[in-house]
Design a protein around this motif. Structure first.
Motif, short mmCIF file in Angstrom:
data_model
loop_
_atom_site.label_atom_id
_atom_site.label_comp_id
_atom_site.label_asym_id
_atom_site.label_seq_id
_atom_site.Cartn_x
_atom_site.Cartn_y
_atom_site.Cartn_z
N SER A 7 73.19 49.75 57.27
CA SER A 7 72.46 48.71 58.01
C SER A 7 71.38 48.02 57.18
N LYS A 29 77.77 51.82 55.91
CA LYS A 29 78.21 51.38 57.25
C LYS A 29 77.27 50.29 57.76
N PHE A 30 77.84 49.28 58.36
CA PHE A 30 77.08 48.20 59.01
C PHE A 30 76.06 47.53 58.08
N TYR A 33 76.03 43.96 58.96
CA TYR A 33 76.38 43.75 60.37
C TYR A 33 75.61 42.57 60.96
N ASN A 34 76.33 41.70 61.61
CA ASN A 34 75.74 40.59 62.38
C ASN A 34 74.90 39.65 61.51
N GLU A 52 82.32 51.80 57.20
CA GLU A 52 82.92 51.27 58.42
C GLU A 52 82.12 50.07 58.95
N SER A 53 82.81 49.02 59.27
CA SER A 53 82.22 47.82 59.87
C SER A 53 81.08 47.23 59.04
N LEU A 56 80.90 43.62 59.96
CA LEU A 56 81.21 43.33 61.36
C LEU A 56 80.34 42.18 61.88
N LYS A 57 80.96 41.25 62.57
CA LYS A 57 80.30 40.13 63.24
C LYS A 57 79.60 39.16 62.30
N PRO A 81 86.87 46.80 56.51
CA PRO A 81 85.44 46.75 56.84
C PRO A 81 84.97 45.37 57.31
N LYS A 83 85.33 42.64 60.20
CA LYS A 83 85.81 42.48 61.57
C LYS A 83 85.00 41.40 62.25
N GLU A 84 85.64 40.71 63.17
CA GLU A 84 84.99 39.64 63.93
C GLU A 84 84.33 38.63 63.00
#
Length: 167
Positions: A7, A29-30, A33-34, A52-53, A56-57, A81, A83-84
């Motif tokens: 993160s 991971k993450f 993210y976003n 993982e992810s 993501l986003k 890894p 996604k979206e």
């Protein structure tokens, strides 16, 4: 810096383009993210693990460059890894790895997987000479308003990210 922590840049709105340094071997991971304004990512051949992810986003992600010529970069759970992300995002991989990536779940995420050769041109960093520092992070991903003594990860106004030593 050998890894980007879990993160570390999650939710960073001023992040537009990321070029992972060659010293990095893993992305947590993450990690991104976003990051909704992130539009390009370059991952060097030194990166062997992606959490993982991790991406993501990242809904505006348009270009991803993966330079690893030997391994498909999958998360520990075997998933892609990314996604979206933007539905027409392109993935650039070394020419010899294109059929391998096409046989994984990367093919379900990216609109097209493109093989790179020595002549492939990437999007580069336009206007980098005029970029201003926007945000500072320490090596653990903690955000600061001003540079701190030691190694800082600096996000610039043109979306580039650099590692900077402050004495």
């Amino acid at each position: 810096m050998t890894s980007i922590g879990e993160s570390a840049f999650a939710g960073c709105m001023n992040l537009y383009s990321v070029e992972i340094p060659n010293s990095v071997t893993s992305i947590g991971k993450f990690a991104f993210y976003n990051c909704m304004n992130l539009y390009s990512v370059k991952i060097p051949s030194s990166v062997m693990n992606i959490g993982e992810s991790a991406f993501l986003k990242c809904s505006r992600l348009t270009y991803v460059y993966i330079y690893n010529m030997e391994n498909v970069l999958l998360a520990a759970n075997g998933a892609c890894p990314f996604k979206e992300i933007k539905s027409d995002c392109l993935l650039y991989v070394p020419e010899n790895m294109k059929p391998v990536y096409e046989g994984t779940n990367y093919a379900d995420v990216f609109s097209r997987i493109v093989g790179m050769d020595a002549e492939t041109v990437d999007i580069g960093n336009i206007g980098a000479e005029n970029a201003l520092p926007v945000t500072y992070y320490n090596m653990n991903g903690c955000k600061y308003d001003t540079p701190q003594r030691g190694v800082n990860v600096v996000c610039y106004s043109d979306g580039t990210v650099r590692k900077v030593m402050v004495k």
